[in-house]
Design a protein around this motif. Structure first.
Motif, PDB file in Angstrom:
ATOM      1  N   PRO A   8       0.796  -1.229   0.000  1.00 52.79           N
ATOM      2  CA  PRO A   8       0.000   0.000   0.000  1.00 52.79           C
ATOM      3  C   PRO A   8       0.835   1.290   0.000  1.00 52.79           C
ATOM      4  N   ALA A   9       2.011   1.277   0.604  1.00 47.89           N
ATOM      5  CA  ALA A   9       2.852   2.487   0.633  1.00 47.89           C
ATOM      6  C   ALA A   9       3.160   2.981  -0.782  1.00 47.89           C
ATOM      7  N   LYS A  10       3.228   2.043  -1.729  1.00 45.58           N
ATOM      8  CA  LYS A  10       3.659   2.410  -3.085  1.00 45.58           C
ATOM      9  C   LYS A  10       2.547   3.082  -3.895  1.00 45.58           C
ATOM     10  N   VAL A  11       1.388   3.289  -3.295  1.00 42.94           N
ATOM     11  CA  VAL A  11       0.367   4.095  -3.973  1.00 42.94           C
ATOM     12  C   VAL A  11       0.904   5.503  -4.225  1.00 42.94           C
ATOM     13  N   VAL A  12       1.882   5.909  -3.411  1.00 42.21           N
ATOM     14  CA  VAL A  12       2.463   7.250  -3.564  1.00 42.21           C
ATOM     15  C   VAL A  12       3.072   7.425  -4.953  1.00 42.21           C
ATOM     16  N   GLN A  13       3.772   6.384  -5.456  1.00 39.52           N
ATOM     17  CA  GLN A  13       4.392   6.497  -6.782  1.00 39.52           C
ATOM     18  C   GLN A  13       3.328   6.640  -7.876  1.00 39.52           C
ATOM     19  N   THR A  14       2.220   5.923  -7.731  1.00 42.14           N
ATOM     20  CA  THR A  14       1.127   6.054  -8.705  1.00 42.14           C
ATOM     21  C   THR A  14       0.490   7.442  -8.604  1.00 42.14           C
ATOM     22  N   ALA A  15       0.291   7.889  -7.372  1.00 41.52           N
ATOM     23  CA  ALA A  15      -0.307   9.213  -7.163  1.00 41.52           C
ATOM     24  C   ALA A  15       0.580  10.311  -7.743  1.00 41.52           C
ATOM     25  N   GLU A  16       1.890  10.181  -7.558  1.00 39.88           N
ATOM     26  CA  GLU A  16       2.812  11.186  -8.116  1.00 39.88           C
ATOM     27  C   GLU A  16       2.705  11.224  -9.643  1.00 39.88           C
ATOM     28  N   GLN A  48       0.625  13.895 -14.587  1.00 40.76           N
ATOM     29  CA  GLN A  48      -0.180  13.855 -15.818  1.00 40.76           C
ATOM     30  C   GLN A  48      -1.230  14.959 -15.815  1.00 40.76           C
ATOM     31  N   ARG A  49      -1.751  15.263 -14.624  1.00 45.68           N
ATOM     32  CA  ARG A  49      -2.815  16.262 -14.512  1.00 45.68           C
ATOM     33  C   ARG A  49      -2.264  17.673 -14.338  1.00 45.68           C
ATOM     34  N   GLY A  50      -0.932  17.771 -14.225  1.00 47.80           N
ATOM     35  CA  GLY A  50      -0.309  19.081 -14.101  1.00 47.80           C
ATOM     36  C   GLY A  50      -0.589  19.764 -12.778  1.00 47.80           C
ATOM     37  N   VAL A  51      -0.746  18.962 -11.713  1.00 46.98           N
ATOM     38  CA  VAL A  51      -0.982  19.559 -10.389  1.00 46.98           C
ATOM     39  C   VAL A  51       0.105  19.100  -9.419  1.00 46.98           C
ATOM     40  N   GLY A  52       0.322  19.880  -8.384  1.00 50.40           N
ATOM     41  CA  GLY A  52       1.319  19.531  -7.381  1.00 50.40           C
ATOM     42  C   GLY A  52       0.842  18.366  -6.522  1.00 50.40           C
ATOM     43  N   TYR A  53       1.802  17.673  -5.911  1.00 45.57           N
ATOM     44  CA  TYR A  53       1.430  16.489  -5.126  1.00 45.57           C
ATOM     45  C   TYR A  53       0.563  16.849  -3.926  1.00 45.57           C
ATOM     46  N   ALA A  54       0.873  17.967  -3.255  1.00 46.67           N
ATOM     47  CA  ALA A  54       0.140  18.298  -2.021  1.00 46.67           C
ATOM     48  C   ALA A  54      -1.346  18.506  -2.306  1.00 46.67           C
ATOM     49  N   PHE A  73      -3.011  17.374  -4.930  1.00 47.40           N
ATOM     50  CA  PHE A  73      -3.552  16.097  -5.404  1.00 47.40           C
ATOM     51  C   PHE A  73      -3.839  15.165  -4.222  1.00 47.40           C
ATOM     52  N   ASP A  74      -2.934  15.160  -3.275  1.00 45.83           N
ATOM     53  CA  ASP A  74      -3.073  14.359  -2.064  1.00 45.83           C
ATOM     54  C   ASP A  74      -4.374  14.718  -1.328  1.00 45.83           C
ATOM     55  N   ARG A  75      -4.604  16.025  -1.169  1.00 45.69           N
ATOM     56  CA  ARG A  75      -5.834  16.493  -0.501  1.00 45.69           C
ATOM     57  C   ARG A  75      -7.078  16.086  -1.268  1.00 45.69           C
ATOM     58  N   LEU A  76      -7.005  16.225  -2.583  1.00 40.26           N
ATOM     59  CA  LEU A  76      -8.156  15.885  -3.430  1.00 40.26           C
ATOM     60  C   LEU A  76      -8.544  14.406  -3.258  1.00 40.26           C
ATOM     61  N   ILE A  77      -7.544  13.532  -3.345  1.00 37.53           N
ATOM     62  CA  ILE A  77      -7.827  12.096  -3.258  1.00 37.53           C
ATOM     63  C   ILE A  77      -8.303  11.731  -1.850  1.00 37.53           C
ATOM     64  N   ASP A  78      -7.686  12.347  -0.849  1.00 41.22           N
ATOM     65  CA  ASP A  78      -8.139  12.117   0.535  1.00 41.22           C
ATOM     66  C   ASP A  78      -9.609  12.489   0.689  1.00 41.22           C
ATOM     67  N   ASP A  79      -9.983  13.649   0.150  1.00 43.15           N
ATOM     68  CA  ASP A  79     -11.365  14.121   0.270  1.00 43.15           C
ATOM     69  C   ASP A  79     -12.330  13.198  -0.481  1.00 43.15           C
ATOM     70  N   ASN A  80     -11.961  12.808  -1.688  1.00 43.31           N
ATOM     71  CA  ASN A  80     -12.830  11.913  -2.468  1.00 43.31           C
ATOM     72  C   ASN A  80     -13.082  10.614  -1.717  1.00 43.31           C
ATOM     73  N   ALA A  81     -12.004  10.040  -1.196  1.00 46.81           N
ATOM     74  CA  ALA A  81     -12.124   8.750  -0.508  1.00 46.81           C
ATOM     75  C   ALA A  81     -12.906   8.902   0.788  1.00 46.81           C
ATOM     76  N   ALA A  82     -12.663   9.989   1.497  1.00 46.74           N
ATOM     77  CA  ALA A  82     -13.362  10.199   2.774  1.00 46.74           C
ATOM     78  C   ALA A  82     -14.864  10.297   2.541  1.00 46.74           C
ATOM     79  N   GLU A  83     -15.246  10.965   1.474  1.00 45.20           N
ATOM     80  CA  GLU A  83     -16.668  11.123   1.181  1.00 45.20           C
ATOM     81  C   GLU A  83     -17.289   9.778   0.759  1.00 45.20           C
ATOM     82  N   LEU A  84     -16.552   9.079  -0.087  1.00 42.31           N
ATOM     83  CA  LEU A  84     -17.076   7.823  -0.637  1.00 42.31           C
ATOM     84  C   LEU A  84     -17.142   6.712   0.405  1.00 42.31           C
TER      85      LEU A  84
END
Ligand SMILES: [Zn+2]
Length: 249
Positions: free
Chosen positions: A214-222, A227-233, A235-246
């Protein structure tokens, strides 16, 4: 960061090691996914033991041979556990010589019904069965929050987004030959995007010689963030929020 799809019970290191390694890498939530009743029970046990772990309860299409009413009842009971935050993985797999298609359908339909009844998201595995999976979901899963796990249908992306389904990218999006998939991950709207490992499988490119964790999800997220042209920080918040809601965690 979170890992929306892992199989802790198939990984070699202990759950304690996997969770500690993940936390060290900034991965604060892991959804561990059941593939039959005993694996779903293991997922619930891991969720009970570790605050950063939650469970998905399901019956994988490759294990669907002879899927019965008793299997359905057992899954229904396990899925009602408050630590179960999604149903699946389920769907169709015509790649492997796994279970007969009719058994896969029985298991799939049962899990759609359980997800609908319990108001939990549904995790979809589809391999060499795009039409069949999309059609079944369209006909039977309206109102259910659908997650297309390890997304591999870049040519069907628009249709899937039109249905309102969530798109989860695994390590294979980072592979040099997966150019269509890499392009697709830039096109998913912010509020429909997830990332995952599918550990112990599909290790992302930079660490491909190792078994996935599971730790290696970071490499996929990076990779997806680039690809989306956004910074990691952000993107990290976005994915956290999506998952928390879902997943309601
Ligand atoms: Zn899986």
């Amino acid at each position: 960061m979170i890992d929306s799809h892992a199989h802790l019970d198939f990984c070699e290191p202990s759950n304690a090691e996997l969770v500690a390694e993940a936390l060290e890498a900034g991965v604060t939530r892991i959804l561990t996914v059941g593939t039959d009743a005993s694996s779903s029970r293991a997922a619930l046990a891991a969720a009970a033991e570790f605050p950063s772990v939650f469970a998905a309860v399901g019956h994988h299409p490759n294990n669907a041979t002879g899927f019965s009413g008793a299997d359905r009842a057992e899954l229904r009971e396990l899925a009602a556990d408050p630590l179960c935050r999604a149903v699946g993985e389920t769907g169709f797999d015509q790649y492997r010589d796994g279970a007969p298609l009719e058994d896969q359908r029985l298991a799939f339909e049962a899990q759609i019904e359980i997800a609908a009844e319990l108001h939990k998201p549904l995790i979809i595995h589809t391999r060499d069965a795009d039409d069949l999976s999309i059609e079944t979901l369209r006909e039977q899963a309206s109102g259910v929050r659908v997650i297309l796990h390890c997304f591999t249908m870049p040519t069907r992306l628009e249709e899937c987004l039109a249905e309102g389904w969530w798109i989860s990218f695994a390590g294979n999006v980072t592979y040099p030959k997966a150019t269509e998939l890499a392009a697709a991950c830039a096109l998913v709207p912010d509020d429909r995007l997830l990332v995952e490992t599918d550990a112990p499988y599909l290790t992302p490119q930079p660490r491909r010689s190792e078994r996935n964790t599971p730790a290696k999800v970071v490499q996929t997220a990076e990779f997806v963030a680039r690809q989306r042209g956004v910074g990691y920080a952000s993107f990290d918040r976005l994915i956290d929020d999506n998952a928390a809601e879902l997943f309601g965690w």
